[in-house]
Scaffold this motif. Structure first.
Motif, short mmCIF file in Angstrom:
data_model
loop_
_atom_site.label_atom_id
_atom_site.label_comp_id
_atom_site.label_asym_id
_atom_site.label_seq_id
_atom_site.Cartn_x
_atom_site.Cartn_y
_atom_site.Cartn_z
N ASP A 135 1.55 4.72 1.39
CA ASP A 135 0.74 5.76 1.18
C ASP A 135 0.49 6.21 2.64
O ASP A 135 0.16 7.62 2.51
CB ASP A 135 -0.68 5.10 0.64
CG ASP A 135 -0.52 4.51 -0.69
OD1 ASP A 135 0.44 4.96 -1.38
OD2 ASP A 135 -1.11 3.77 -1.12
N GLU A 136 0.29 5.64 3.78
CA GLU A 136 -0.01 6.34 5.05
C GLU A 136 1.30 7.21 5.38
O GLU A 136 0.95 8.27 5.83
CB GLU A 136 -0.27 5.21 6.22
CG GLU A 136 -1.23 4.34 5.95
CD GLU A 136 -1.43 2.91 6.83
OE1 GLU A 136 -2.47 2.56 6.93
OE2 GLU A 136 -0.24 2.83 7.19
N GLU A 138 3.04 8.78 3.35
CA GLU A 138 3.01 10.07 2.44
C GLU A 138 2.06 11.05 3.06
O GLU A 138 2.22 12.35 3.15
CB GLU A 138 2.59 9.71 1.10
CG GLU A 138 2.61 10.89 0.18
CD GLU A 138 2.09 10.43 -1.42
OE1 GLU A 138 1.82 11.21 -2.12
OE2 GLU A 138 2.21 8.99 -1.61
N LEU A 139 1.01 10.48 3.54
CA LEU A 139 -0.12 11.26 4.48
C LEU A 139 0.62 12.10 5.40
O LEU A 139 0.69 13.31 5.90
CB LEU A 139 -1.20 10.87 4.69
CG LEU A 139 -2.06 10.29 3.69
CD1 LEU A 139 -3.23 9.21 4.13
CD2 LEU A 139 -2.63 11.28 2.67
N ALA A 142 3.45 14.47 4.57
CA ALA A 142 2.89 15.85 4.13
C ALA A 142 2.09 16.90 5.10
O ALA A 142 2.41 18.02 5.16
CB ALA A 142 1.64 15.75 3.25
N ALA A 143 1.60 16.25 6.09
CA ALA A 143 0.97 16.88 7.07
C ALA A 143 2.00 17.52 8.17
O ALA A 143 1.74 18.74 8.53
CB ALA A 143 0.16 15.78 8.11
N VAL A 317 -4.16 17.18 9.19
CA VAL A 317 -4.30 15.82 9.21
C VAL A 317 -5.55 15.12 8.69
O VAL A 317 -6.02 14.07 9.02
CB VAL A 317 -4.20 15.46 10.94
CG1 VAL A 317 -2.82 15.85 11.50
CG2 VAL A 317 -5.22 16.28 11.68
N LYS A 318 -6.50 15.96 8.26
CA LYS A 318 -7.71 15.52 7.68
C LYS A 318 -7.64 14.49 6.97
O LYS A 318 -8.53 13.44 7.10
CB LYS A 318 -8.37 16.55 6.89
CG LYS A 318 -9.77 16.31 6.40
CD LYS A 318 -10.26 17.51 5.78
CE LYS A 318 -11.73 17.10 4.82
NZ LYS A 318 -12.32 18.30 4.21
N PRO A 319 -6.83 14.41 5.95
CA PRO A 319 -6.52 12.98 5.08
C PRO A 319 -6.45 11.83 5.87
O PRO A 319 -6.66 11.06 5.53
CB PRO A 319 -5.28 13.29 4.20
CG PRO A 319 -5.16 14.85 3.86
CD PRO A 319 -5.76 15.39 5.43
N ILE A 320 -5.81 12.02 6.87
CA ILE A 320 -5.52 10.48 7.89
C ILE A 320 -6.72 10.35 8.54
O ILE A 320 -7.24 9.37 8.63
CB ILE A 320 -4.46 10.83 8.80
CG1 ILE A 320 -3.06 11.32 7.94
CG2 ILE A 320 -4.22 9.90 9.78
CD1 ILE A 320 -2.01 12.04 9.10
N GLU A 322 -9.78 11.22 7.61
CA GLU A 322 -10.73 10.73 6.46
C GLU A 322 -10.63 9.15 6.24
O GLU A 322 -11.88 8.32 6.10
CB GLU A 322 -10.59 11.40 5.27
CG GLU A 322 -11.13 12.89 5.02
CD GLU A 322 -10.80 13.72 3.91
OE1 GLU A 322 -11.60 14.53 3.73
OE2 GLU A 322 -9.79 13.04 3.17
N GLN A 323 -9.56 8.43 6.68
CA GLN A 323 -9.33 7.02 6.68
C GLN A 323 -9.95 6.44 7.83
O GLN A 323 -10.33 5.23 7.55
CB GLN A 323 -7.97 6.85 6.33
CG GLN A 323 -7.45 7.14 4.97
CD GLN A 323 -5.96 6.71 4.39
OE1 GLN A 323 -5.37 5.83 5.24
NE2 GLN A 323 -5.57 6.71 3.57
#
Length: 386
Positions: A135-136, A138-139, A142-143, A317-320, A322-323
């Motif tokens: 999952d990481e 994949e983030l 995408a970035a 990189v926001k999804p990263i 946010e974690q």
């Protein structure tokens, strides 16, 4: 999670500073990944000339009497791996980079002039290979893919608009050239930190007259800007048609070289985060002061473009983030929105008001919003690397 080694760097691009500024503090942490740097008017002393690969912190203190800069350069001495600028006397700033094993150069630049005081620096293989979940990954993927596509698109648009601009300028269609000037430069400013990584091209394309060093030949956008707005200069002699063609063709040639290099670049997530911070620093150091477009006063076009690039980098990189630090992500969203609201208030049908039409209060309000965004944005790279 530690994700910085994912997607190896094919061609060096700037890991621009994730930095903070403070008064003198404890520069020697005892951590082999932290290097204390002391810059003086005639020296550049490092606590170590070797460090293990991975996330490195250069804690730079200015003990000199002039404003200074610090650079980590690729071994060719041209490509910028990371930098911190505008370090005042008795102040400290941090440069955080993810550096793979290899040979580098460090440089302090007292007075922010010349090649700087350089020394060799070695990054050894640490063997500390991080692992991340699917999952990481994949983030991360995408970035990287999204940012690469964005930079390539902006570079392609820059080349197209520069071709149009050069033809107008060479043909003497000055009104149309003046109208296109800030529009074309928007694409440069959105990827300025990437363009600046090519130390041989940036001075040829974007040098300001006030920043020229002794013996440096002036070429590029701002020389042409001055020729298009001669009423802003004192005792200015317009360029001849032959000179116009020479400088315009030179700008186009360098833009073509830049685009060919950009299309081959790949990135790491910390480069994206540091690039976002670097673009906002460009706003703080040039655009908000009105020094970037001193003849045309089209600084707000540049201002907006730098903010665009910084926001795109952050959102990538926001999804990263946010974690790892959801509060930081929320704060950055709010601060970007507040700054954008101020910029939107200065829009016109043709773009923006000219910078010399702003009141001192409006300039101060923009400056305050930039400063409010700068502090949390300086923590973006650390959040990505955590």
């Amino acid at each position: 999670m530690r994700i910085t080694v994912v997607a190896a760097l094919a061609v060096a691009v700037p890991l621009l500073a994730a930095c903070t500024e403070n008064t003198r503090g404890d520069a020697d942490s005892g951590d082999e990944r932290t290097v204390a740097v002391t810059s003086t008017d005639d020296g550049c002393e490092l606590s170590a000339v070797e460090a293990p690969s991975g996330t490195l912190t250069f804690d730079v203190t200015n003990d000199g009497s002039q404003v200074t800069e610090f650079y980590l350069l690729d071994e060719d001495g041209l490509r910028i791996v990371g930098e911190v600028e505008n370090i005042g006397p008795q102040l400290s700033r941090e440069l955080v980079v993810n550096a793979p094993a290899g040979t580098y150069l460090t440089a302090c630049k007292p007075g922010m002039k010349g090649d700087g005081i350089r020394a060799d620096f070695t990054v050894t293989e640490s063997g500390d290979e991080p692992s991340i979940s699917a999952d990481e990954q994949e983030l991360v993927d995408a970035a990287l893919a999204n940012y690469q596509a964005y930079v390539q698109d902006q570079s392609d648009q820059l080349l197209t608009k520069t071709q149009e601009f050069v033809e107008l300028y060479k043909n003497g269609d000055d009104d149309a050239a003046r109208a296109l000037y800030p529009v074309a430069r928007t694409h440069w400013e959105r990827i300025e930190t990437v363009a600046e990584s090519f130390g041989d091209l940036d001075p040829k394309m974007d040098a300001r007259e006030a920043d020229l060093e002794e013996g440096q030949k002036w070429t590029g956008w701002h020389l042409i800007e001055k020729d298009l707005w001669p009423q802003e200069a004192v005792d200015y002699t317009p360029l001849t048609d032959k000179e116009r063609a020479t400088y315009a063709d030179d700008l186009l040639t360098n833009t073509e070289i830049l685009d060919s290099r950009v299309q081959k670049l790949t990135y790491t997530v910390d480069q994206i985060a540091n690039g976002s911070r670097g673009l906002l620093e460009e706003v703080a150091l040039g655009k908000v002061t009105g020094e970037e477009e001193i003849w045309s006063h089209t600084d707000l076009w540049d201002f907006q473009a730098n903010v665009d690039g910084a926001r795109v980098g952050f959102e990538g990189v926001k999804p990263i983030v946010e974690q790892s630090d959801p509060e930081l992500a929320e704060t950055l969203d709010a601060r970007f929105a507040e700054l954008q609201e101020l910029l939107d208030a200065q829009r016109t049908d043709d773009g923006f008001v000219y910078y010399d039409e702003l009141t001192p209060e409006q300039v101060q309000e923009l400056s305050n919003a930039v400063n409010a965004l700068s502090e949390p944005l300086s923590r973006l790279t650390a959040a990505v690397l955590s």
